[in-house]
Design a protein around this motif. Structure first.
Motif, PDB file in Angstrom:
ATOM      1  N   LEU A  86      41.638  21.373  13.732  1.00 18.96           N
ATOM      2  CA  LEU A  86      40.545  21.523  12.771  1.00 18.96           C
ATOM      3  C   LEU A  86      40.040  22.958  12.717  1.00 18.96           C
ATOM      4  O   LEU A  86      39.715  23.474  11.649  1.00 18.96           O
ATOM      5  N   GLU A  87      39.966  23.595  13.876  1.00 15.41           N
ATOM      6  CA  GLU A  87      39.532  24.990  13.898  1.00 15.41           C
ATOM      7  C   GLU A  87      40.503  25.858  13.117  1.00 15.41           C
ATOM      8  O   GLU A  87      40.102  26.766  12.395  1.00 15.41           O
ATOM      9  N   LYS A  90      39.887  25.126   9.435  1.00 20.24           N
ATOM     10  CA  LYS A  90      38.634  25.766   9.016  1.00 20.24           C
ATOM     11  C   LYS A  90      38.806  27.271   8.928  1.00 20.24           C
ATOM     12  O   LYS A  90      38.296  27.909   7.998  1.00 20.24           O
ATOM     13  N   GLN A  93      40.641  28.013   5.796  1.00 20.41           N
ATOM     14  CA  GLN A  93      39.753  27.858   4.643  1.00 20.41           C
ATOM     15  C   GLN A  93      38.795  29.037   4.526  1.00 20.41           C
ATOM     16  O   GLN A  93      38.536  29.533   3.426  1.00 20.41           O
TER      17      GLN A  93
END
Length: 134
Positions: A86-87, A90, A93
């Motif tokens: 997820l990091e 993110k 993004q």
């Protein structure tokens, strides 16, 4: 010399008090340790030796605990991997947003510069016309 002697005496008193406090703390620890040891000894004497059924039940509990621990470690590792993934997403993004806004800012700056150049050109043309008409 008297001031030096008083200073040395004061320092020695402080050191002596610290040592006294340390000795008192150690004595308290000894008393607490003795109480703890006595309690453990009483517990050992109060509980008779285990019978075979109790030992087997405890072995089963130990095996279940080990399995639970193993499962929890796997779950923790999975959660850590998910967090890393997820990091990464993110981060990607955020990088994309940074590029988007950087490009948008550049485009806006180019548009503003074009408008400014066009205004200056218009102004120059108007002034040229004014001079040519006269």
């Amino acid at each position: 010399r008297i001031a030096r002697m008083k200073t040395i005496c004061h320092k020695l008193l402080i050191i002596e008090r610290d040592k006294d406090r340390t000795i008192l703390e150690l004595e308290k620890q000894i008393i607490l340790r003795e109480e703890s040891d006595t309690h453990m000894l009483n517990e050992a004497l109060a509980n008779p030796p285990y019978v075979e059924a109790q030992v087997k039940a405890l072995e089963v509990e130990v095996e279940l605990s080990e399995k639970q621990f193993h499962d929890l470690c796997q779950h923790r590792a999975k959660l850590q991997d998910d967090v890393r993934r997820l990091e990464g997403v993110k981060m990607q993004q955020l990088i994309e947003r940074i590029h988007y806004f950087r490009n948008a800012r550049t485009e806006i700056q180019v548009k503003v510069k074009k408008k400014q150049v066009n205004r200056e050109l218009r102004h120059l043309r108007e002034t040229r016309r004014d001079f040519s008409c006269k």
